[in-house]
Design an enzyme around this catalytic site. Structure first.
Site, mmCIF file in Angstrom:
data_model
loop_
_atom_site.group_PDB
_atom_site.id
_atom_site.type_symbol
_atom_site.label_atom_id
_atom_site.label_comp_id
_atom_site.label_asym_id
_atom_site.label_seq_id
_atom_site.Cartn_x
_atom_site.Cartn_y
_atom_site.Cartn_z
ATOM 1 N N SER A 125 0.829 -1.206 0.000
ATOM 2 C CA SER A 125 0.000 0.000 0.000
ATOM 3 C C SER A 125 0.861 1.253 0.000
ATOM 4 C CB SER A 125 -0.866 -0.030 1.268
ATOM 5 O OG SER A 125 -1.501 1.208 1.474
ATOM 6 N N TYR A 150 -2.145 -1.343 11.008
ATOM 7 C CA TYR A 150 -2.397 -1.830 9.638
ATOM 8 C C TYR A 150 -1.240 -1.442 8.713
ATOM 9 C CZ TYR A 150 -3.908 -1.952 4.842
ATOM 10 O OH TYR A 150 -3.934 -2.182 3.483
ATOM 11 N N LYS A 154 1.958 -3.728 6.509
ATOM 12 C CA LYS A 154 2.397 -3.675 5.104
ATOM 13 C C LYS A 154 3.914 -3.450 5.035
ATOM 14 C CE LYS A 154 -1.573 -4.559 3.422
ATOM 15 N NZ LYS A 154 -1.828 -5.903 2.915
HETATM 16 P P1 NAD Z 1 -11.144 -7.146 1.046
HETATM 17 O O1 NAD Z 1 -11.393 -7.159 2.521
HETATM 18 O O2 NAD Z 1 -12.277 -6.836 0.153
HETATM 19 O O3 NAD Z 1 -10.507 -8.541 0.606
HETATM 20 C C1 NAD Z 1 -9.704 -9.318 1.463
HETATM 21 C C2 NAD Z 1 -10.241 -10.741 1.426
HETATM 22 O O4 NAD Z 1 -9.406 -11.560 2.246
HETATM 23 C C3 NAD Z 1 -11.671 -10.864 1.985
HETATM 24 O O5 NAD Z 1 -12.454 -11.596 1.053
HETATM 25 C C4 NAD Z 1 -11.495 -11.624 3.293
HETATM 26 O O6 NAD Z 1 -12.612 -12.443 3.578
HETATM 27 C C5 NAD Z 1 -10.230 -12.428 3.029
HETATM 28 N N1 NAD Z 1 -9.444 -12.760 4.231
HETATM 29 C C6 NAD Z 1 -9.042 -11.929 5.227
HETATM 30 N N2 NAD Z 1 -8.355 -12.617 6.162
HETATM 31 C C7 NAD Z 1 -8.287 -13.912 5.726
HETATM 32 C C8 NAD Z 1 -7.720 -15.104 6.251
HETATM 33 N N3 NAD Z 1 -7.084 -15.127 7.438
HETATM 34 N N4 NAD Z 1 -7.833 -16.250 5.540
HETATM 35 C C9 NAD Z 1 -8.479 -16.256 4.349
HETATM 36 N N5 NAD Z 1 -9.060 -15.167 3.814
HETATM 37 C C10 NAD Z 1 -8.958 -14.009 4.489
HETATM 38 O O7 NAD Z 1 -9.930 -6.132 0.807
HETATM 39 P P2 NAD Z 1 -9.401 -5.502 -0.550
HETATM 40 O O8 NAD Z 1 -9.767 -4.067 -0.570
HETATM 41 O O9 NAD Z 1 -9.737 -6.350 -1.705
HETATM 42 O O10 NAD Z 1 -7.828 -5.547 -0.253
HETATM 43 C C11 NAD Z 1 -7.039 -6.627 -0.687
HETATM 44 C C12 NAD Z 1 -5.609 -6.411 -0.227
HETATM 45 O O11 NAD Z 1 -5.137 -5.161 -0.730
HETATM 46 C C13 NAD Z 1 -5.413 -6.360 1.285
HETATM 47 O O12 NAD Z 1 -4.190 -6.978 1.593
HETATM 48 C C14 NAD Z 1 -5.347 -4.875 1.575
HETATM 49 O O13 NAD Z 1 -4.620 -4.599 2.744
HETATM 50 C C15 NAD Z 1 -4.622 -4.376 0.345
HETATM 51 N N6 NAD Z 1 -4.865 -2.963 0.023
HETATM 52 C C16 NAD Z 1 -6.145 -2.519 -0.098
HETATM 53 C C17 NAD Z 1 -6.400 -1.178 -0.370
HETATM 54 C C18 NAD Z 1 -7.799 -0.634 -0.469
HETATM 55 O O14 NAD Z 1 -7.980 0.581 -0.330
HETATM 56 N N7 NAD Z 1 -8.827 -1.463 -0.709
HETATM 57 C C19 NAD Z 1 -5.307 -0.316 -0.569
HETATM 58 C C20 NAD Z 1 -4.006 -0.808 -0.461
HETATM 59 C C21 NAD Z 1 -3.802 -2.152 -0.162
HETATM 60 C C1 WQD Z 2 -9.520 9.495 1.009
HETATM 61 C C2 WQD Z 2 -9.684 10.985 1.278
HETATM 62 C C3 WQD Z 2 -10.040 11.484 3.610
HETATM 63 C C4 WQD Z 2 -13.890 9.515 4.024
HETATM 64 C C5 WQD Z 2 -6.970 4.573 3.333
HETATM 65 C C6 WQD Z 2 -5.950 3.819 4.152
HETATM 66 C C7 WQD Z 2 -4.789 3.400 3.296
HETATM 67 C C8 WQD Z 2 -5.253 2.661 2.034
HETATM 68 C C9 WQD Z 2 -6.376 3.363 1.335
HETATM 69 C C10 WQD Z 2 -5.067 0.292 2.369
HETATM 70 C C11 WQD Z 2 -8.945 11.436 2.548
HETATM 71 C C12 WQD Z 2 -11.263 11.849 2.797
HETATM 72 C C13 WQD Z 2 -12.710 10.013 3.511
HETATM 73 C C14 WQD Z 2 -14.914 10.419 4.386
HETATM 74 C C15 WQD Z 2 -13.511 12.236 3.678
HETATM 75 N N1 WQD Z 2 -5.755 1.362 2.334
HETATM 76 N N2 WQD Z 2 -12.524 11.339 3.348
HETATM 77 N N3 WQD Z 2 -14.682 11.753 4.193
HETATM 78 O O1 WQD Z 2 -7.213 7.821 3.778
HETATM 79 O O2 WQD Z 2 -6.172 7.759 1.482
HETATM 80 O O3 WQD Z 2 -6.330 5.699 2.769
HETATM 81 O O4 WQD Z 2 -7.394 3.711 2.274
HETATM 82 O O5 WQD Z 2 -3.893 0.136 2.331
HETATM 83 O O6 WQD Z 2 -3.969 2.608 4.101
HETATM 84 O O7 WQD Z 2 -5.504 4.661 5.199
HETATM 85 O O8 WQD Z 2 -8.409 6.712 1.827
HETATM 86 O O9 WQD Z 2 -10.762 6.646 1.115
HETATM 87 O O10 WQD Z 2 -10.251 6.758 3.581
HETATM 88 O O11 WQD Z 2 -9.823 8.760 2.175
HETATM 89 O O12 WQD Z 2 -13.356 13.456 3.537
HETATM 90 O O13 WQD Z 2 -15.980 10.034 4.898
HETATM 91 O O14 WQD Z 2 -11.077 11.239 1.534
HETATM 92 O O15 WQD Z 2 -9.819 12.424 4.612
HETATM 93 O O16 WQD Z 2 -8.473 12.724 2.310
HETATM 94 P P1 WQD Z 2 -7.001 7.108 2.517
HETATM 95 P P2 WQD Z 2 -9.898 7.140 2.191
#
Ligand code: NAD
Ligand code: WQD
Length: 338
Positions: A125, A150, A154
């Protein structure tokens, strides 16, 4: 060629499964359904015409992971999405996050290091950069002290992979540092399904748009940005999913330069919260109720990617605009609420 997708029923995982299937990969999904629903399999099948094999399993159970790999000994690659991802929850329950995001990674790598050859893609991330000193953010920007458990999972996850690859040359890995994923498949057969009140901006906006939430709170308008609201790099989840396929192919075809590589995955374009709201209003044709409140603790001012490395090395580029991504998010939200 058989590919294991952990967390493959989740938001990003399900979209990646569809793109893998389109390229002819045979996908096995492992998911414990802790943050997803088995019905996502039907959505995937509706798009690709093929229901992937699904094994319900909690990757925290080491013996189950071992048994899985001894049964499926022909897996060539693993894309590891499974993790817990709610920043606030991680502050409340740090050990739950370290157990789920670190133990599962270690168990998978233990299986892969025993193989003659293995390819591994890790969901990292942009959170590892914290508030970077320079925009756009390149991969060699320093990793900052994590704002949350969290975020720390990562950073530690990347270090674990780096150290494991250093002593296992047959193991090839890529960490993809996602910026802000949003949107859904254009078919609206799969999409983002947050449980409870969404913490992320886009699902909160679309849920407000359908009337599920009263109004959006805009967290701060006093940032040093053109309109005062915070800036992020919002990437269409389908573009992000495609990045996983090209990264995996790079490893399978031995095109990688070292056996552990890191890539930013974003659009390269920053958008402010106000611009995201405007995009929603444009594609939905409706006004979004919102009010400006104070900054959210732990938020940074701006983050957007320098995508040069992914563009040149992976030959990958995000193609969707913010409006296209928003339009897909809106289509999905309307479908699931109808
Ligand atoms: P998500 O929660 O939709 O998907 C994660 C999936 O993993 C879910 O289906 C959950 O049931 C499964 N899971 C969790 N723990 C498990 C376990 N112990 N065993 C088996 N399955 C398990 O999340 P996402 O948004 O698709 O994110 C996927 C990955 O990307 C994660 O590692 C997350 O940290 C990373 N990521 C997400 C974002 C974002 O904003 N969505 C941003 C950066 C990184
Ligand atoms: C985006 C912008 C908020 C909600 C998070 C995690 C990061 C990554 C992505 C996994 C920011 C603003 C949000 C609301 C708002 N995930 N906001 N009102 O903060 O960039 O990152 O998700 O790795 O680790 O921290 O994403 O979508 O929460 O926010 O004004 O109700 O929207 O302040 O500026 P963010 P976000």
């Amino acid at each position: 060629m058989k590919i294991l997708v952990t967390g493959g029923l989740g938001f990003i995982g399900s979209h990646t499964v569809v793109e893998l299937q389109a390229k002819g990969f045979e996908v096995i999904i492992v998911d414990d359904l802790s943050n997803s629903d088995e019905a996502v399999l039907d959505g995937i099948a509706a798009i690709s015409g093929k229901k992937p094999v699904f094994v319900k399993m909690d990757l925290r159970e080491k013996s189950a992971v071992q048994k899985f790999f001894s049964t499926h000994n022909d897996i060539r690659g693993v894309i590891h999405f499974a993790a817990s991802k709610a920043v606030g929850e991680s502050v409340e329950q740090p050990l739950m996050y370290y157990e789920n995001n670190i133990n599962t990674l270690v168990y998978l790598l233990q299986e892969l290091q025993a193989k003659e050859e293995a390819s591994f893609i890790f969901s990292s991330s942009c959170t590892v950069y914290g508030q970077a000193d320079k925009m756009p953010i390149t991969e060699d920007a320093p990793v900052k002290v994590a704002e949350s458990p969290y975020g720390n999972t990562k950073q530690i996850g990347e270090e674990i992979i780096r150290d494991t690859c250093a002593v296992n040359q047959q193991l090839k890995a890529i960490a993809l540092r996602y910026f802000n994923p949003m949107g859904s498949h254009p078919s609206a057969e799969i999409g983002e399904l947050p449980k409870g009140v969404p913490q992320n901006l886009v699902p909160f906006i679309t849920q407000t748009g359908v009337g599920l939430r009263e109004e959006l709170q805009v967290f701060g308008e006093d940032y040093d940005t053109p309109d005062g609201t915070a800036i992020r790099d919002y990437i269409h989840v389908v573009d992000l999913a495609k990045a996983h396929v090209v990264a995996l192919e790079r490893l399978l075809e031995n095109q990688n330069k070292t056996n552990y590589e890191v890539f930013n995955v974003g659009t390269g374009k920053g958008s402010s919260v106000m611009e995201v709201i405007e995009s929603f209003e444009k594609v939905s044709g409706t006004k979004l109720p919102y009010k400006v409140v104070g900054r959210r603790a732990g938020d940074i001012m701006e983050a957007y990617a320098d995508t040069t490395k992914a563009n040149t090395e992976l030959g990958w580029q995000a193609v969707s605009s913010l409006d296209q991504a928003m339009s897909s998010a809106w289509k999905w939200e309307q479908k699931i609420r109808s």
